[in-house]
Design a protein around this motif. Structure first.
Motif, PDB file in Angstrom:
ATOM      1  N   PRO A  88      35.435  33.554  37.954  1.00 46.91           N
ATOM      2  CA  PRO A  88      35.113  33.447  39.381  1.00 46.91           C
ATOM      3  C   PRO A  88      34.267  32.220  39.745  1.00 46.91           C
ATOM      4  O   PRO A  88      34.463  31.631  40.798  1.00 46.91           O
ATOM      5  N   GLU A  89      33.349  31.837  38.847  1.00 45.46           N
ATOM      6  CA  GLU A  89      32.499  30.686  39.221  1.00 45.46           C
ATOM      7  C   GLU A  89      33.297  29.387  39.237  1.00 45.46           C
ATOM      8  O   GLU A  89      32.991  28.473  40.007  1.00 45.46           O
ATOM      9  N   ASP A  90      34.322  29.310  38.394  1.00 46.92           N
ATOM     10  CA  ASP A  90      35.183  28.116  38.440  1.00 46.92           C
ATOM     11  C   ASP A  90      35.822  27.996  39.825  1.00 46.92           C
ATOM     12  O   ASP A  90      35.971  26.908  40.368  1.00 46.92           O
ATOM     13  N   HIS A  91      36.208  29.152  40.373  1.00 47.35           N
ATOM     14  CA  HIS A  91      36.825  29.128  41.709  1.00 47.35           C
ATOM     15  C   HIS A  91      35.796  28.756  42.774  1.00 47.35           C
ATOM     16  O   HIS A  91      36.112  28.028  43.718  1.00 47.35           O
ATOM     17  N   PRO A 108      26.898  28.307  49.265  1.00 48.11           N
ATOM     18  CA  PRO A 108      26.092  28.501  48.052  1.00 48.11           C
ATOM     19  C   PRO A 108      26.847  29.400  47.066  1.00 48.11           C
ATOM     20  O   PRO A 108      27.378  30.453  47.454  1.00 48.11           O
ATOM     21  N   VAL A 109      26.882  28.970  45.809  1.00 38.06           N
ATOM     22  CA  VAL A 109      27.647  29.721  44.805  1.00 38.06           C
ATOM     23  C   VAL A 109      27.124  31.158  44.729  1.00 38.06           C
ATOM     24  O   VAL A 109      27.888  32.105  44.563  1.00 38.06           O
ATOM     25  N   LYS A 110      25.807  31.298  44.909  1.00 38.63           N
ATOM     26  CA  LYS A 110      25.227  32.657  44.839  1.00 38.63           C
ATOM     27  C   LYS A 110      25.779  33.543  45.969  1.00 38.63           C
ATOM     28  O   LYS A 110      26.094  34.719  45.755  1.00 38.63           O
ATOM     29  N   LEU A 111      25.926  32.975  47.159  1.00 33.62           N
ATOM     30  CA  LEU A 111      26.465  33.762  48.276  1.00 33.62           C
ATOM     31  C   LEU A 111      27.939  34.092  48.025  1.00 33.62           C
ATOM     32  O   LEU A 111      28.388  35.227  48.231  1.00 33.62           O
ATOM     33  N   PHE A 112      28.676  33.098  47.569  1.00 36.54           N
ATOM     34  CA  PHE A 112      30.099  33.299  47.245  1.00 36.54           C
ATOM     35  C   PHE A 112      30.229  34.431  46.229  1.00 36.54           C
ATOM     36  O   PHE A 112      30.997  35.375  46.407  1.00 36.54           O
ATOM     37  N   MET A 113      29.437  34.349  45.153  1.00 40.59           N
ATOM     38  CA  MET A 113      29.559  35.323  44.065  1.00 40.59           C
ATOM     39  C   MET A 113      29.078  36.711  44.491  1.00 40.59           C
ATOM     40  O   MET A 113      29.686  37.715  44.133  1.00 40.59           O
ATOM     41  N   THR A 114      28.004  36.754  45.269  1.00 40.52           N
ATOM     42  CA  THR A 114      27.486  38.076  45.667  1.00 40.52           C
ATOM     43  C   THR A 114      28.462  38.757  46.626  1.00 40.52           C
ATOM     44  O   THR A 114      28.780  39.939  46.471  1.00 40.52           O
ATOM     45  N   GLY A 115      28.956  37.997  47.592  1.00 40.65           N
ATOM     46  CA  GLY A 115      29.929  38.561  48.534  1.00 40.65           C
ATOM     47  C   GLY A 115      31.175  39.036  47.807  1.00 40.65           C
ATOM     48  O   GLY A 115      31.689  40.143  48.044  1.00 40.65           O
ATOM     49  N   LEU A 116      31.644  38.208  46.895  1.00 38.77           N
ATOM     50  CA  LEU A 116      32.846  38.533  46.131  1.00 38.77           C
ATOM     51  C   LEU A 116      32.651  39.805  45.303  1.00 38.77           C
ATOM     52  O   LEU A 116      33.493  40.718  45.325  1.00 38.77           O
ATOM     53  N   ASN A 117      31.543  39.840  44.584  1.00 35.93           N
ATOM     54  CA  ASN A 117      31.289  40.997  43.729  1.00 35.93           C
ATOM     55  C   ASN A 117      31.154  42.283  44.534  1.00 35.93           C
ATOM     56  O   ASN A 117      31.708  43.317  44.172  1.00 35.93           O
ATOM     57  N   LYS A 118      30.427  42.210  45.627  1.00 39.52           N
ATOM     58  CA  LYS A 118      30.247  43.420  46.446  1.00 39.52           C
ATOM     59  C   LYS A 118      31.585  43.868  47.036  1.00 39.52           C
ATOM     60  O   LYS A 118      31.902  45.052  47.067  1.00 39.52           O
ATOM     61  N   LEU A 119      32.356  42.907  47.500  1.00 37.35           N
ATOM     62  CA  LEU A 119      33.642  43.252  48.128  1.00 37.35           C
ATOM     63  C   LEU A 119      34.585  43.904  47.112  1.00 37.35           C
ATOM     64  O   LEU A 119      35.210  44.937  47.391  1.00 37.35           O
ATOM     65  N   VAL A 120      34.672  43.295  45.934  1.00 37.28           N
ATOM     66  CA  VAL A 120      35.611  43.841  44.939  1.00 37.28           C
ATOM     67  C   VAL A 120      35.108  45.187  44.416  1.00 37.28           C
ATOM     68  O   VAL A 120      35.901  46.104  44.176  1.00 37.28           O
ATOM     69  N   SER A 121      33.803  45.309  44.296  1.00 40.34           N
ATOM     70  CA  SER A 121      33.250  46.599  43.877  1.00 40.34           C
ATOM     71  C   SER A 121      33.617  47.691  44.897  1.00 40.34           C
ATOM     72  O   SER A 121      34.096  48.764  44.549  1.00 40.34           O
ATOM     73  N   LEU A 122      33.439  47.345  46.163  1.00 41.75           N
ATOM     74  CA  LEU A 122      33.715  48.310  47.235  1.00 41.75           C
ATOM     75  C   LEU A 122      35.201  48.696  47.290  1.00 41.75           C
ATOM     76  O   LEU A 122      35.545  49.854  47.487  1.00 41.75           O
ATOM     77  N   ASP A 123      36.072  47.725  47.071  1.00 41.15           N
ATOM     78  CA  ASP A 123      37.516  47.982  47.190  1.00 41.15           C
ATOM     79  C   ASP A 123      38.193  48.070  45.825  1.00 41.15           C
ATOM     80  O   ASP A 123      39.370  47.768  45.681  1.00 41.15           O
ATOM     81  N   GLN A 124      37.446  48.528  44.820  1.00 39.71           N
ATOM     82  CA  GLN A 124      38.035  48.542  43.473  1.00 39.71           C
ATOM     83  C   GLN A 124      39.207  49.500  43.343  1.00 39.71           C
ATOM     84  O   GLN A 124      40.059  49.328  42.475  1.00 39.71           O
ATOM     85  N   ALA A 125      39.288  50.501  44.218  1.00 39.96           N
ATOM     86  CA  ALA A 125      40.442  51.411  44.162  1.00 39.96           C
ATOM     87  C   ALA A 125      41.737  50.673  44.506  1.00 39.96           C
ATOM     88  O   ALA A 125      42.836  51.181  44.278  1.00 39.96           O
TER      89      ALA A 125
END
Ligand code: COI
Length: 361
Positions: A88-91, A108-125
């Motif tokens: 993900p960080e490469d992206h 900011p990479v931190k914002l990108f990564m945090t948003g991404l992680n939270k979103l995928v966690s939430l929609d992991q189903a």
């Protein structure tokens, strides 16, 4: 800038309506979307919301001048059901390289990564369980000034949407080397994931499809001689046992799958070279029987075998997929890393690390 991300859960999950065995590419969207807005010189109002349409002013700059970029990445589930992301960080870094080229602000990479992680966690189903399918993730940034003059926007919208997908190319692809139109010129935007690159490719791609091909094989813009990439993927050839891919000229996309394939193949002992191969060399290899394989590599396509390549009046028909050792190896390795079937010794497959209470489904 605050990294707080507010989360509003959907009250109406659609995940049970999805036929995960028959997923078209890019038409089904999961329950939530991550959004942040850029104004007053910083990213603000980061939030995850139920998936919804945007309202855009007709003068929204991205609609007129194409100041718009995106990424394509994927989440899969490990064998024990945990959501995982691939590099993900490469992206995130490539996204910012695209932003710089289009005169857009860094995210900011931190914002990108945090948003991404939270979103995928939430929609992991929404992550399809079967190997070869994935949750495709589309981070995007658009210029949102309501203004018709041509200058970099002061306002931007960043969003990440996701969709469960099956294979992009369900069967080997048939290419035609393009001898009239070009995708990118040196000094242009070809290395960026700029929306306009794809718009400019639509007419040649449609003409290719009208003539029975799946995609075009792009040649360089100056001499129509050096092979660049194909429609939605970087391209690889196997000639006389050697694996060849065009170098990053500045006109082709710096593919994350391309980079992964190069490393996997060279560590597995293959003779691999980033070499400025010409279309004439390809035809010569075909004619003398040394062109053994051709395949494309990209996030959406993963690894797609190429069945035929037309160039002027030559039709190069490649050996059947059953004889494709290299393309099959790399496809199975990347799919296997994503699914956990193969142990990741590279550190590319990273667990989703922001545990967000999943939407009630
Ligand atoms: C990707 O491979 O993720 C891409 O962005 C290609 C595409 C479907 C436009």
């Amino acid at each position: 800038m605050s990294m707080d991300i507010t989360i509003t859960h959907t009250k109406n999950s659609k995940v049970h309506d999805v036929d995960f065995e028959n997923l078209p590419f890019g038409r089904i969207f999961s329950d939530h979307i991550f959004v942040a807005d850029y104004y007053d010189g910083e990213w603000q109002d980061a939030r995850i919301e139920p998936f919804h349409k945007f309202q855009l002013h007709p003068a929204t700059m991205a609609l007129h001048y194409g100041q718009a970029i995106f990424e394509g990445m994927k989440a899969s589930k490990s064998f024990d059901g945990k959501p995982m992301l691939f590099r993900p960080e490469d992206h995130a870094h490539r996204f910012n390289a695209s932003a710089a080229r289009l005169c857009m602000p860094d995210i900011p990479v931190k914002l990108f990564m945090t948003g991404l992680n939270k979103l995928v966690s939430l929609d992991q189903a929404w992550i399809p369980p079967q190997e070869g399918s994935a949750l495709y993730i589309r981070p995007t940034m658009i210029a949102t000034d309501e203004f018709i003059g041509v200058k970099p926007s002061q306002h931007y919208k960043f969003f990440i949407l996701t969709c469960p997908v099956g294979p992009y190319y369900p069967k080997p692809v048939k290419l035609v080397a393009e001898t009239k139109y070009v995708r990118a010129v040196l000094g242009g935007t070809g290395e960026a994931k700029a929306a306009g690159n794809y718009a400019g490719a639509m007419l040649p791609s449609k003409l290719a499809q009208d003539s029975g091909f799946d995609q075009v094989l792009w040649l360089d813009a100056k001499e129509f001689k050096y092979i660049q990439e194909c429609g939605t993927m970087n391209v690889f050839f196997v000639i006389n046992g050697k694996v060849i891919t065009p170098p990053l000229y500045g006109t082709i996309l710096n593919g994350v799958t391309r980079r992964s394939a190069l490393q996997i193949l060279s560590e597995a002992g293959y003779d691999v070279e980033e070499y400025p191969i010409t279309i004439d060399e390809l035809v010569a290899a075909y004619k003398n029987g040394t062109l053994q394989e051709a395949f494309g590599a990209g996030t959406a396509a993963v690894v797609s075998h190429i069945s035929d390549i037309a160039y002027k009046d030559v039709m190069m028909t490649l050996p059947p997929v059953s004889q494709r050792k290299v393309g099959s190896f790399i496809k199975s390795t990347i799919d296997g890393l994503r699914s956990g079937r193969i142990t990741d010794t590279y550190g590319w497959v990273v667990p989703v690390n922001e545990i967000v209470e999943a939407a009630v489904v």
